[in-house]
Motif scaffolding. Structure first.
Motif, PDB file in Angstrom:
ATOM      1  N   LYS A   1       0.829  -1.206   0.000  1.00 49.47           N
ATOM      2  CA  LYS A   1       0.000   0.000   0.000  1.00 49.47           C
ATOM      3  C   LYS A   1       0.874   1.271   0.000  1.00 49.47           C
ATOM      4  CE  LYS A   1      -3.500   1.799   2.813  1.00 49.47           C
ATOM      5  NZ  LYS A   1      -4.012   1.755   4.179  1.00 49.47           N
ATOM      6  N   GLU A   2       1.904   1.232   0.841  1.00 42.63           N
ATOM      7  CA  GLU A   2       2.812   2.385   0.904  1.00 42.63           C
ATOM      8  C   GLU A   2       3.590   2.543  -0.404  1.00 42.63           C
ATOM      9  OE1 GLU A   2       4.514   2.916   5.290  1.00 42.63           O
ATOM     10  OE2 GLU A   2       4.400   0.811   4.649  1.00 42.63           O
ATOM     11  N   LEU A   3       3.981   1.392  -0.965  1.00 43.04           N
ATOM     12  CA  LEU A   3       4.744   1.453  -2.223  1.00 43.04           C
ATOM     13  C   LEU A   3       3.887   2.009  -3.354  1.00 43.04           C
ATOM     14  CD1 LEU A   3       6.814  -1.870  -2.104  1.00 43.04           C
ATOM     15  CD2 LEU A   3       7.663   0.456  -1.784  1.00 43.04           C
ATOM     16  N   GLU A   4       2.591   1.688  -3.327  1.00 47.43           N
ATOM     17  CA  GLU A   4       1.683   2.244  -4.349  1.00 47.43           C
ATOM     18  C   GLU A   4       1.656   3.778  -4.249  1.00 47.43           C
ATOM     19  OE1 GLU A   4       0.182   0.932  -6.824  1.00 47.43           O
ATOM     20  OE2 GLU A   4      -0.002  -1.222  -6.415  1.00 47.43           O
ATOM     21  N   ARG A   5       1.602   4.260  -3.012  1.00 45.74           N
ATOM     22  CA  ARG A   5       1.589   5.714  -2.796  1.00 45.74           C
ATOM     23  C   ARG A   5       2.899   6.337  -3.302  1.00 45.74           C
ATOM     24  NH1 ARG A   5       3.700   8.577   1.392  1.00 45.74           N
ATOM     25  NH2 ARG A   5       3.873   6.775   2.775  1.00 45.74           N
ATOM     26  N   LEU A   6       4.031   5.665  -3.004  1.00 43.51           N
ATOM     27  CA  LEU A   6       5.331   6.195  -3.430  1.00 43.51           C
ATOM     28  C   LEU A   6       5.477   6.124  -4.945  1.00 43.51           C
ATOM     29  CD1 LEU A   6       7.560   4.726  -0.581  1.00 43.51           C
ATOM     30  CD2 LEU A   6       6.689   7.059  -0.778  1.00 43.51           C
ATOM     31  N   LYS A   7       4.853   5.090  -5.532  1.00 47.26           N
ATOM     32  CA  LYS A   7       4.903   4.967  -6.991  1.00 47.26           C
ATOM     33  C   LYS A   7       4.180   6.160  -7.624  1.00 47.26           C
ATOM     34  CE  LYS A   7       2.389   2.200  -9.573  1.00 47.26           C
ATOM     35  NZ  LYS A   7       1.771   0.935 -10.060  1.00 47.26           N
ATOM     36  N   ASN A   8       3.045   6.535  -7.023  1.00 47.66           N
ATOM     37  CA  ASN A   8       2.322   7.706  -7.536  1.00 47.66           C
ATOM     38  C   ASN A   8       3.149   8.975  -7.403  1.00 47.66           C
ATOM     39  OD1 ASN A   8       0.099   6.257  -8.347  1.00 47.66           O
ATOM     40  ND2 ASN A   8      -0.926   6.448  -6.362  1.00 47.66           N
ATOM     41  N   GLU A   9       3.874   9.071  -6.300  1.00 38.42           N
ATOM     42  CA  GLU A   9       4.759  10.239  -6.134  1.00 38.42           C
ATOM     43  C   GLU A   9       5.849  10.237  -7.202  1.00 38.42           C
ATOM     44  OE1 GLU A   9       6.407  11.047  -2.278  1.00 38.42           O
ATOM     45  OE2 GLU A   9       4.480  10.582  -1.294  1.00 38.42           O
ATOM     46  N   ALA A  10       6.381   9.037  -7.464  1.00 39.29           N
ATOM     47  CA  ALA A  10       7.437   8.911  -8.479  1.00 39.29           C
ATOM     48  C   ALA A  10       6.872   9.286  -9.848  1.00 39.29           C
ATOM     49  CB  ALA A  10       7.985   7.490  -8.495  1.00 39.29           C
ATOM     50  N   LEU A  11       5.609   8.916 -10.098  1.00 34.78           N
ATOM     51  CA  LEU A  11       4.962   9.281 -11.364  1.00 34.78           C
ATOM     52  C   LEU A  11       4.873  10.795 -11.495  1.00 34.78           C
ATOM     53  CD1 LEU A  11       2.029   6.745 -11.795  1.00 34.78           C
ATOM     54  CD2 LEU A  11       3.706   7.375 -13.545  1.00 34.78           C
ATOM     55  N   ALA A  12       4.510  11.445 -10.406  1.00 36.49           N
ATOM     56  CA  ALA A  12       4.397  12.908 -10.406  1.00 36.49           C
ATOM     57  C   ALA A  12       5.760  13.542 -10.675  1.00 36.49           C
ATOM     58  CB  ALA A  12       3.827  13.388  -9.080  1.00 36.49           C
ATOM     59  N   VAL A  13       6.793  12.980 -10.049  1.00 36.02           N
ATOM     60  CA  VAL A  13       8.162  13.482 -10.247  1.00 36.02           C
ATOM     61  C   VAL A  13       8.562  13.342 -11.705  1.00 36.02           C
ATOM     62  CG1 VAL A  13      10.594  13.105  -9.692  1.00 36.02           C
ATOM     63  CG2 VAL A  13       8.873  12.994  -7.881  1.00 36.02           C
ATOM     64  N   LYS A  14       8.179  12.186 -12.285  1.00 31.62           N
ATOM     65  CA  LYS A  14       8.538  11.889 -13.668  1.00 31.62           C
ATOM     66  C   LYS A  14       7.894  12.913 -14.610  1.00 31.62           C
ATOM     67  CE  LYS A  14       8.972   7.799 -16.568  1.00 31.62           C
ATOM     68  NZ  LYS A  14       8.435   6.465 -16.837  1.00 31.62           N
ATOM     69  N   ASP A  15       6.625  13.234 -14.343  1.00 29.01           N
ATOM     70  CA  ASP A  15       5.935  14.220 -15.183  1.00 29.01           C
ATOM     71  C   ASP A  15       6.607  15.581 -15.099  1.00 29.01           C
ATOM     72  OD1 ASP A  15       4.203  12.348 -16.017  1.00 29.01           O
ATOM     73  OD2 ASP A  15       2.596  12.854 -14.606  1.00 29.01           O
ATOM     74  N   GLU A  16       6.991  15.913 -13.867  1.00 34.37           N
ATOM     75  CA  GLU A  16       7.657  17.196 -13.663  1.00 34.37           C
ATOM     76  C   GLU A  16       8.978  17.243 -14.423  1.00 34.37           C
ATOM     77  OE1 GLU A  16       8.731  18.860  -9.653  1.00 34.37           O
ATOM     78  OE2 GLU A  16       6.651  18.219  -9.314  1.00 34.37           O
ATOM     79  N   ALA A  17       9.677  16.113 -14.367  1.00 34.59           N
ATOM     80  CA  ALA A  17      11.012  16.043 -14.961  1.00 34.59           C
ATOM     81  C   ALA A  17      10.974  16.252 -16.460  1.00 34.59           C
ATOM     82  CB  ALA A  17      11.647  14.698 -14.643  1.00 34.59           C
ATOM     83  N   LYS A  18       9.810  15.994 -17.052  1.00 39.43           N
ATOM     84  CA  LYS A  18       9.702  16.193 -18.501  1.00 39.43           C
ATOM     85  C   LYS A  18       9.884  17.657 -18.872  1.00 39.43           C
ATOM     86  CE  LYS A  18       6.823  12.241 -19.553  1.00 39.43           C
ATOM     87  NZ  LYS A  18       5.441  11.797 -19.479  1.00 39.43           N
ATOM     88  N   THR A  19       9.440  18.518 -17.980  1.00 35.73           N
ATOM     89  CA  THR A  19       9.533  19.942 -18.305  1.00 35.73           C
ATOM     90  C   THR A  19      10.780  20.599 -17.730  1.00 35.73           C
ATOM     91  OG1 THR A  19       8.023  20.293 -16.459  1.00 35.73           O
ATOM     92  CG2 THR A  19       7.073  20.385 -18.667  1.00 35.73           C
ATOM     93  N   ILE A  20      11.242  20.102 -16.597  1.00 41.36           N
ATOM     94  CA  ILE A  20      12.436  20.716 -15.995  1.00 41.36           C
ATOM     95  C   ILE A  20      13.606  19.750 -16.120  1.00 41.36           C
ATOM     96  CG2 ILE A  20      13.388  21.808 -13.916  1.00 41.36           C
ATOM     97  CD1 ILE A  20      10.401  21.734 -12.857  1.00 41.36           C
ATOM     98  N   GLU A  21      14.677  20.245 -16.643  1.00 42.61           N
ATOM     99  CA  GLU A  21      15.862  19.389 -16.744  1.00 42.61           C
ATOM    100  C   GLU A  21      16.542  19.275 -15.385  1.00 42.61           C
ATOM    101  OE1 GLU A  21      17.821  19.242 -21.146  1.00 42.61           O
ATOM    102  OE2 GLU A  21      18.868  20.221 -19.503  1.00 42.61           O
ATOM    103  N   THR A  22      16.747  18.071 -14.935  1.00 42.01           N
ATOM    104  CA  THR A  22      17.443  17.899 -13.658  1.00 42.01           C
ATOM    105  C   THR A  22      18.491  16.805 -13.796  1.00 42.01           C
ATOM    106  OG1 THR A  22      15.859  16.259 -12.941  1.00 42.01           O
ATOM    107  CG2 THR A  22      15.421  18.507 -12.254  1.00 42.01           C
TER     108      THR A  22
END
Ligand SMILES: [Zn+2]
Length: 325
Positions: free
Chosen positions: A285-306
């Motif tokens: 359950k916790e990993l599912e939540r973290l996976k969603n956070e990672a998804l959000a990070v991934k979307d952000e990363a598309k626009t900002i180069e890091t």
């Protein structure tokens, strides 16, 4: 007497010196990691070096890492300190046992083997400072002295010691670093060279009850016109900075695919902090939540180069994620 570091300068400003008592810090490391005597000696000396070197950092937020990599049975040593001498560390193989050396001492140099030593300073700049030297003896004190001379161009005398009972109890630990500043003249150098050969091992002096200030005063005793002034006394302790939140960020940094693997194949993940031996368990359950956070990070990363990969690698150093078996 709690652990602390004393700092001193000579009145003329030709020499600066540090001495530390780290007995409790090293005993805590030995307890956390269940270290063999030789592993305690190697990690203890490195913890002491890092604690002293943290007092040379300029800013509150700076951190310092000492990495020793050798081909001996110990594998390697990693120690991190913040600017307040809160140190933490580990050795790769904590249960190494070797015969004593011919003079009856723990054979740290053999346990470490041949290799190199890195000093990494995170000074809040874009890139960390990295100093790299080959190991000269694997005794750690000499290697740190060599690092100061070759990477920082500061002639230094370094003595690091741990006094350990045959059962592995830490009886005393500490060390000193004496550095010659550019104004130092020949007379001082030859005085110190001679004196340092005469004095007993630093761990013995601490075991007999000498304080870090006593040790510094003792070293400089007898040198004319070289009055020593103690300028600072600051605490030192073993302290890890890991937390569940920090580990969550490390998992997020692994990325969506990796987290999905943990969910499907392992039905959870155990994250182990190498510095304090704490294990954190994350269920599906916790990993599912973290996976969603990672998804959000991934979307952000598309626009900002890091330079995420680099940051993730840095963050996860000293931590590993184990399979659930
Ligand atoms: Zn930890």
């Amino acid at each position: 007497m709690k652990d602390y570091i004393a700092r001193a300068v000579t009145v003329g400003g030709q020499v600066r010196a540090f001495a530390a008592k780290t007995t409790d810090t090293v005993a805590e490391a030995a307890r956390i990691h269940n270290l063999s005597p030789i592993a305690s000696a190697a990690l203890g000396r490195t913890l002491t070096a890092a604690a002293i070197m943290s007092k040379m950092l300029k800013s509150e937020k700076d951190t310092l890492t000492i990495q020793i990599k050798g081909d001996g049975p110990l594998g390697g040593v990693v120690v991190v300190s913040d600017a307040h001498a809160n140190v933490r560390g580990y050795v790769h193989n904590p249960d190494v046992y070797l015969p004593l050396s011919s003079d009856g001492k723990l054979n740290v140099s053999q346990a470490i083997g041949r290799g190199y030593l890195n000093v990494i300073k995170d000074l809040g700049l874009k890139e960390p400072y990295i100093g790299y030297v080959k190991l000269v003896s694997g005794e750690i004190g000499e290697d740190i002295a060599y690092y100061f001379a070759s990477s920082e161009q500061i002639p230094s005398a370094v003595s690091l010691g741990t006094y350990i009972s045959p059962e592995g109890k830490i009886l005393s630990a500490g060390g000193f670093v004496i550095q010659l500043l550019p104004e130092a003249d020949e007379k001082i150098i030859s005085f110190l060279e001679k004196k340092l050969q005469e004095i007993p091992p630093v761990s013995n002096m601490l075991y007999e009850g000498k304080t870090p200030e006593d040790i510094l005063k003792y070293i400089f005793e007898g040198m004319k016109d070289l009055e020593l002034k103690i300028t600072e006394k600051s605490p030192c302790k073993y302290k890890c900075n890991c937390s569940r939140e920090r580990m969550e960020r490390n998992i997020v940094a692994l990325g969506v695919e990796e987290i999905q693997d943990m969910i499907e194949e392992q039905e959870g993940a155990e994250v182990h902090c190498h510095f304090c031996n704490t294990r954190y368990w994350f269920d599906v359950k916790e990993l599912e939540r973290l996976k969603n956070e990672a998804l959000a990070v991934k979307d952000e990363a598309k626009t900002i180069e890091t330079n995420e990969e680099e940051a993730a690698a840095k963050k996860t150093e000293g931590e590993s994620i184990k399979k659930n078996q």
